[in-house]
Design a protein around this motif. Structure first.
Motif, PDB file in Angstrom:
ATOM      1  N   UNK A 119       0.846  -1.194   0.000  1.00 50.26           N
ATOM      2  CA  UNK A 119       0.000   0.000   0.000  1.00 50.26           C
ATOM      3  C   UNK A 119       0.882   1.245   0.000  1.00 50.26           C
ATOM      4  N   UNK A 120       0.718   2.076  -1.016  1.00 46.20           N
ATOM      5  CA  UNK A 120       1.547   3.273  -1.177  1.00 46.20           C
ATOM      6  C   UNK A 120       0.680   4.529  -1.102  1.00 46.20           C
ATOM      7  N   UNK A 121       1.215   5.565  -0.447  1.00 44.68           N
ATOM      8  CA  UNK A 121       0.550   6.874  -0.424  1.00 44.68           C
ATOM      9  C   UNK A 121       1.214   7.771  -1.454  1.00 44.68           C
ATOM     10  N   UNK A 129      -2.829   0.398  -4.170  1.00 47.88           N
ATOM     11  CA  UNK A 129      -2.558  -0.971  -3.733  1.00 47.88           C
ATOM     12  C   UNK A 129      -1.843  -1.688  -4.875  1.00 47.88           C
ATOM     13  N   UNK A 130      -0.576  -2.007  -4.651  1.00 47.06           N
ATOM     14  CA  UNK A 130       0.277  -2.577  -5.692  1.00 47.06           C
ATOM     15  C   UNK A 130       0.594  -4.038  -5.367  1.00 47.06           C
ATOM     16  N   UNK A 131       0.143  -4.992  -6.203  1.00 48.38           N
ATOM     17  CA  UNK A 131       0.513  -6.394  -5.975  1.00 48.38           C
ATOM     18  C   UNK A 131       2.034  -6.547  -5.971  1.00 48.38           C
ATOM     19  N   UNK A 132       2.558  -7.180  -4.943  1.00 46.25           N
ATOM     20  CA  UNK A 132       4.007  -7.279  -4.776  1.00 46.25           C
ATOM     21  C   UNK A 132       4.660  -8.015  -5.939  1.00 46.25           C
ATOM     22  N   UNK A 133       3.991  -9.037  -6.482  1.00 46.08           N
ATOM     23  CA  UNK A 133       4.621  -9.819  -7.545  1.00 46.08           C
ATOM     24  C   UNK A 133       4.868  -8.989  -8.811  1.00 46.08           C
ATOM     25  N   UNK A 165       8.129   7.182  -4.051  1.00 48.20           N
ATOM     26  CA  UNK A 165       7.598   7.443  -2.706  1.00 48.20           C
ATOM     27  C   UNK A 165       8.735   7.869  -1.784  1.00 48.20           C
ATOM     28  N   UNK A 166       8.380   8.680  -0.786  1.00 44.96           N
ATOM     29  CA  UNK A 166       9.379   9.126   0.180  1.00 44.96           C
ATOM     30  C   UNK A 166       9.502   8.062   1.271  1.00 44.96           C
ATOM     31  N   UNK A 167      10.551   7.266   1.175  1.00 45.22           N
ATOM     32  CA  UNK A 167      10.830   6.223   2.156  1.00 45.22           C
ATOM     33  C   UNK A 167      12.257   5.743   1.927  1.00 45.22           C
ATOM     34  N   UNK A 168      12.786   4.989   2.863  1.00 45.57           N
ATOM     35  CA  UNK A 168      14.105   4.415   2.664  1.00 45.57           C
ATOM     36  C   UNK A 168      13.971   3.038   2.015  1.00 45.57           C
ATOM     37  N   UNK A 169      15.068   2.575   1.442  1.00 43.15           N
ATOM     38  CA  UNK A 169      15.060   1.250   0.834  1.00 43.15           C
ATOM     39  C   UNK A 169      14.842   0.173   1.894  1.00 43.15           C
ATOM     40  N   UNK A 176      11.150  -0.125   2.626  1.00 43.02           N
ATOM     41  CA  UNK A 176      10.475  -0.885   1.573  1.00 43.02           C
ATOM     42  C   UNK A 176      10.801  -2.373   1.714  1.00 43.02           C
ATOM     43  N   UNK A 177      12.072  -2.684   1.924  1.00 38.30           N
ATOM     44  CA  UNK A 177      12.502  -4.082   2.022  1.00 38.30           C
ATOM     45  C   UNK A 177      11.751  -4.821   3.128  1.00 38.30           C
ATOM     46  N   UNK A 178      11.462  -4.130   4.225  1.00 38.82           N
ATOM     47  CA  UNK A 178      10.776  -4.770   5.358  1.00 38.82           C
ATOM     48  C   UNK A 178       9.343  -5.170   5.009  1.00 38.82           C
ATOM     49  N   UNK A 179       8.786  -4.582   3.940  1.00 37.97           N
ATOM     50  CA  UNK A 179       7.410  -4.896   3.535  1.00 37.97           C
ATOM     51  C   UNK A 179       7.347  -5.940   2.419  1.00 37.97           C
ATOM     52  N   UNK A 180       8.521  -6.378   1.959  1.00 40.40           N
ATOM     53  CA  UNK A 180       8.574  -7.343   0.869  1.00 40.40           C
ATOM     54  C   UNK A 180       8.958  -8.724   1.397  1.00 40.40           C
ATOM     55  N   UNK A 181       8.997  -9.712   0.501  1.00 41.41           N
ATOM     56  CA  UNK A 181       9.266 -11.083   0.943  1.00 41.41           C
ATOM     57  C   UNK A 181      10.637 -11.548   0.464  1.00 41.41           C
ATOM     58  N   UNK A 182      10.883 -12.855   0.625  1.00 45.81           N
ATOM     59  CA  UNK A 182      12.198 -13.409   0.317  1.00 45.81           C
ATOM     60  C   UNK A 182      12.484 -13.485  -1.182  1.00 45.81           C
ATOM     61  N   UNK A 183      11.516 -13.116  -2.018  1.00 46.60           N
ATOM     62  CA  UNK A 183      11.749 -13.068  -3.463  1.00 46.60           C
ATOM     63  C   UNK A 183      12.591 -11.862  -3.864  1.00 46.60           C
TER      64      UNK A 183
END
Length: 232
Positions: free
Chosen positions: A134-136, A143-147, A169-173, A176-183
């Protein structure tokens, strides 16, 4: 998990055999299964135009006027999430599978254990594909599908996410990484890459399926190759 599976094969005996194996697999794994059987590519595409819920497709290659690979190309123009498993009597077509991102090839006669293992992989990929970021952005929520994310790159205090469109988006890498998976694999301080989008890795760069490249930090070559192998 409730799954929508289709079998497309112009041989009635093979079609019924695959359907029976799929039912047995779903029952053994506790999945709900909605299944449809098609005797040709044309009949599948006609039905798909009205109902696009198919998630797993067991697809024969050698069919009548429209072969399985041609049908898969048509399907991929509209749907990048369906898990395509090619069923074939020949190994000559394997290179074509990369073009349409086939999950796997199974040779006829299909072995039950091998099909069950492939269906397990398909179900797991579909489960992962349900994840949404989910991005602001400029006062709206996306709502962006991660795949769909191919990679993400740092630009100052912002991160640009490359998917079907680009989102900055204004955020650190790390956030972002903490919201993604092992892919996803971290390329130093400047980028993240979806391992599923990687087409080629050299000592100095990663090439994605769309032809774009990202620099590979020194010492990361073995690590990213290991991550790709472990991902399977």
């Amino acid at each position: 998990m409730n799954l929508h599976l289709a079998v497309c094969d112009d041989c009635a005996a093979d079609r019924d055999f695959l359907a029976e194996l799929a039912r047995r697999w779903a029952a053994g794994r506790g999945h709900g299964l909605r299944m449809a059987l098609y005797p040709s590519a044309e009949s599948f595409l006609f039905a798909y135009a009205e109902d696009k819920r198919v998630q797993i497709l067991l697809l024969d290659i050698e069919m009548g006027k429209v072969d399985g690979v041609t049908m898969a190309r048509t399907l991929r123009r509209d749907n990048d999430a369906v898990q395509i498993v090619f069923i074939t009597g020949y190994s000559d077509y394997i290179a074509d599978g990369y073009e349409v991102e086939a999950l796997h090839y199974l040779m006829k006669p299909v072995d039950e254990g091998k099909l069950f293992a492939v269906l397990d992989r398909a179900a797991e990929k579909l489960r992962r594909n349900e994840a949404v970021l989910t991005l602001e952005l400029a006062g709206e929520m996306v709502r962006l599908p991660v795949y769909q994310i191919r990679c993400a790159e740092v630009q100052g205090n912002y991160v640009t996410i490359h998917a079907r469109a680009d989102y900055t988006v204004k955020m650190t890498l790390s956030e972002l990484e903490s919201q993604l998976d092992e892919n996803f694999f971290r390329l130093g301080r400047s980028a993240l890459v979806n391992l599923g989008s990687v087409a080629r890795v050299t000592r100095t760069a990663v090439t994605l399926a769309d032809g774009s490249t990202l620099p590979l930090p020194r010492g990361a070559y073995e690590r990213i190759n290991r991550a790709i192998i472990q991902r399977g």
